[in-house]
Write an enzyme that holds these catalytic residues in place. Structure first.
Site, short mmCIF file in Angstrom:
data_model
loop_
_atom_site.label_atom_id
_atom_site.label_comp_id
_atom_site.label_asym_id
_atom_site.label_seq_id
_atom_site.Cartn_x
_atom_site.Cartn_y
_atom_site.Cartn_z
N ASP A 1 -18.13 11.37 -17.51
CA ASP A 1 -19.15 10.52 -16.91
C ASP A 1 -18.86 9.04 -17.20
OD1 ASP A 1 -21.39 9.89 -15.49
OD2 ASP A 1 -22.82 10.70 -16.94
N VAL A 2 -19.04 8.20 -16.18
CA VAL A 2 -18.87 6.76 -16.32
C VAL A 2 -20.24 6.12 -16.13
CG1 VAL A 2 -17.75 4.69 -15.40
CG2 VAL A 2 -16.49 6.86 -15.49
N GLU B 1 0.84 -1.21 0.00
CA GLU B 1 0.00 0.00 0.00
C GLU B 1 0.87 1.25 0.00
OE1 GLU B 1 -2.76 2.24 -0.56
OE2 GLU B 1 -3.65 0.38 0.15
N GLY C 1 -24.79 11.01 -15.14
CA GLY C 1 -24.74 11.93 -14.02
C GLY C 1 -24.11 11.28 -12.80
N SER D 1 -7.33 2.47 -3.46
CA SER D 1 -6.05 2.98 -2.95
C SER D 1 -5.12 3.36 -4.08
CB SER D 1 -5.39 1.93 -2.06
OG SER D 1 -5.23 0.73 -2.77
N ASP E 1 1.09 4.16 -3.07
CA ASP E 1 0.73 5.56 -2.84
C ASP E 1 1.84 6.51 -3.25
OD1 ASP E 1 -1.70 4.75 -1.83
OD2 ASP E 1 -1.14 4.98 0.27
#
Length: 617
Positions: free
Chosen positions: A568-569, A309, A587, A526, A313
């Site tokens: 938009d997805v 992790e 939307g 993440s 990052d």
């Protein structure tokens, strides 16, 4: 004589009614059901030391919230006029009555003021005490509780206060919090299934070439997402940061995660070679015994996936945002507790430790990414409310906070039950991403983008509605339409009036990551969360260079104007809990929010003319 007696009686009455003389019986302040998969192991050792955190009633939080919305609303005259540290502290410090009554109670229990520590606003008091002293102070009994995964915590399901203090103390921890913050990144295969032969060795540095005007389809391999792909897809590839140093970006590490510098250098050599120096230059701030270990991982740590992790990052943020300076905050707290331990150990709550630390700092990154979360219902309401309120303080100061929306859709099948003793079927909201004062980030994959899922590791981008926090006003003209479109499809499984999340999304599938000197592939919000934090950090760079304030708390701007800069997805869903889960649609929706960012459009809406250039591949 009678007059003297009357005066004496009056004075005695005034003394007796003084706040410092008030006494009242103990009454239960808060109870919390023991979450599933936990069980009591035995009594807590009387000499086990905890750092008790006492959250006092803030005197003017409603006023702080008003300021937050005014400075975050693009149509308000105060937009961008963020508050200073002292202004925030003045609005949230406790009243004199609260201060006096709480300190009188502590002193009456043998806790002298010299032992107490305070955060800058003095609305949190911390003091290290053995369990037997805490049990007396809170009229409760602590136990050792074990989780089926092998972790232990010292907690109590119920705690009390003198009745007259109930309106002056909001929260005391660690008491009834059984949540276990989870890292949100997932490998394509669990670490246990990966042998050295299956790891991909790093090739010799041969970074993909940048072609001016190239499109994302020609640059991206969506089975191996790189910084160049992300920078091209989201339109930052031609932008050269103008005020690095004035503008910064941050990330948070918990659960003993750290950010390995040698792995980061290897990653940057391959995928952002001009930024290699950042691997040694990024700043690490250690809070409450957090971890900044840079040595070789042990076999046990490798088996546990330690620093997957943390590496994801740091590599993502530097890979997109360089040369914007990065600050990594590594915070201890909530470690496993060994029942026969005879020395003190840190059982603090990590989010609280982190936010109280950063609230005391004058100079903070304007954009901060957090890739950890847990089931909202395992977090005591008082704790969630207090920590969320502290995030509001950061927003008022002009800090954009980003949290991943989760990696299990609406909940992992088998876990989708209420935690109130009734075991009713429910979709599982997550905290802190359900807090209305932060920006929640979902995940996508492919081009054109769809909701991110991965059947090989069970990853599904998360979304939902809080049961703790009501719908914030900035969502009132958007979210009800989505809820109405669902009809009775998920009736009773979610809170129709709750804060909906996520707010936006970014790629979160098959990120190339260097870990333990090898290439691994990671999925998760993440990955999407640091991506968004880095992109918004570049937006802040352009704003500051143009003489304007940073975006700060993003959501009022996002829901009023900014959404027009997001793609938009409309395909996929937050499946889980043996259901299709919330669907993506035109939307805003409760799986990708408004969709994914396009940097040039964001700057256009903000009326900022960027200076273009090019930094490397």
């Amino acid at each position: 004589m009678l007059a003297s007696f009357a005066v004496a009686a009056l004075c005695a009455g005034l003394v007796a009614s003084s706040p410092l003389r008030v006494r009242s019986p103990y009454v239960v302040k808060e109870s919390h059901f023991l979450p599933s998969k936990w069980e009591r192991v035995g009594p807590a050792p009387a000499d086990h030391v905890v750092n008790l955190q006492i959250g006092l009633k803030q005197s003017q939080f409603d006023e702080l919230e008003r300021h937050l919305h005014e400075v975050s609303d693009p149509d308000h005259g105060r937009y961008g006029q963020h508050l200073s540290v002292s202004e925030v502290n003045d609005l949230t410090k406790p009243s004199d009555d609260t201060w006096d009554l709480v300190h009188d109670w502590l002193l009456g229990n043998g806790i002298h003021p010299s032992r107490l520590q305070y955060n800058p606003a003095k609305d949190w008091i911390s003091v290290s005490l053995p369990i037997n002293a805490v049990e007396s102070l809170l009229d409760t009994k602590y136990s050792v509780f074990g989780h089926e995964d092998g972790d232990y915590l010292v907690r109590t399901p119920e705690w009390s206060l003198p009745q007259h203090l109930h309106k002056h103390i909001d929260v005391v921890q660690p008491t009834n919090s059984f949540f276990r913050p989870q890292k949100l990144g997932r490998m394509l295969k669990t670490v246990e299934e990966i042998s050295e032969k299956q790891w991909h060795p790093l090739p010799s540095p041969s970074p993909p070439k940048y072609t001016p005007g190239g499109d994302a389809v020609s640059v991206c391999n969506t089975s191996a997402v790189t910084p160049l792909c992300l920078r091209t897809l989201y339109g930052t590839v031609d932008y050269v940061p103008q005020v690095p140093g004035k503008n910064k970006v941050g990330l948070t590490d918990y659960l003993a995660e750290s950010n390995n510098r040698s792995d980061t250098a290897l990653f940057l050599e391959q995928y952002r070679p001009e930024a290699v120096s950042a691997a040694k230059d990024f700043k690490v701030v250690v809070i409450a015994d957090g971890n900044d270990e840079q040595t070789q991982e042990t076999p046990e740590e490798l088996a546990a996936g330690k620093d997957l992790e943390g590496n994801l990052d740091v590599e993502t943020i530097i890979g997109i945002g360089w040369p914007t300076p990065l600050i990594a905050y590594t915070t201890g707290g909530s470690p496993p507790f060994t029942p026969d331990l005879t020395t003190p150990s840190n059982t603090n709550e990590p989010y609280l430790e982190w936010v109280n630390y950063v609230l005391g700092q004058d100079d903070l990154p304007q954009s901060i990414s957090t890739s950890y979360a847990d089931s909202e219902q395992t977090v005591p309401y008082s704790y969630a409310k207090s920590v969320c309120g502290s995030f509001a303080k950061l927003g008022a100061r002009g800090i954009s906070l980003f949290f991943g929306s989760g990696d299990n859709g609406v909940g992992r099948s088998g876990d989708c039950l209420t935690n109130d003793g009734k075991n009713t079927s429910t979709f599982l909201a997550l905290f802190p991403t359900s807090c209305p004062y932060i920006t929640s980030v979902g995940a996508t994959k492919f081009i054109p983008e769809v909701v991110a899922t991965d059947a090989r590791n069970g990853f599904v981008s998360g979304g939902g509605f809080s049961r703790y926090f009501p719908r914030p006003s900035y969502q009132d003209h958007i979210v009800p339409r989505y809820v109405e479109s669902l009809g009775d499809q998920f009736k009773g499984l979610y809170n129709k009036e709750g804060r909906g999340y996520p707010d936006l999304a970014a790629q979160g599938y098959h990120y190339v990551t260097v870990w333990n000197g090898t290439i691994v592939s990671l999925d998760g919000t993440s990955a999407s969360t640091p991506t968004i934090a880095a992109i918004i950090s570049l937006v802040n760079d352009a704003l500051i260079a143009d003489g304007k304030p940073p975006l700060g708390f993003l959501n009022p701007w996002l829901y009023k104007r900014g959404y027009r800069a997001f793609t938009d997805v409309t395909s996929g869903s937050a499946s889980g809990c043996n259901s299709t889960g919330f669907p993506a649609q035109e939307g805003w929706d409760a799986v990708t929010g408004f969709g994914t960012p396009y940097f040039p459009k964001i700057l256009d809406i903000l009326d900022v003319e960027p200076k273009k250039g090019h930094h490397g591949s």
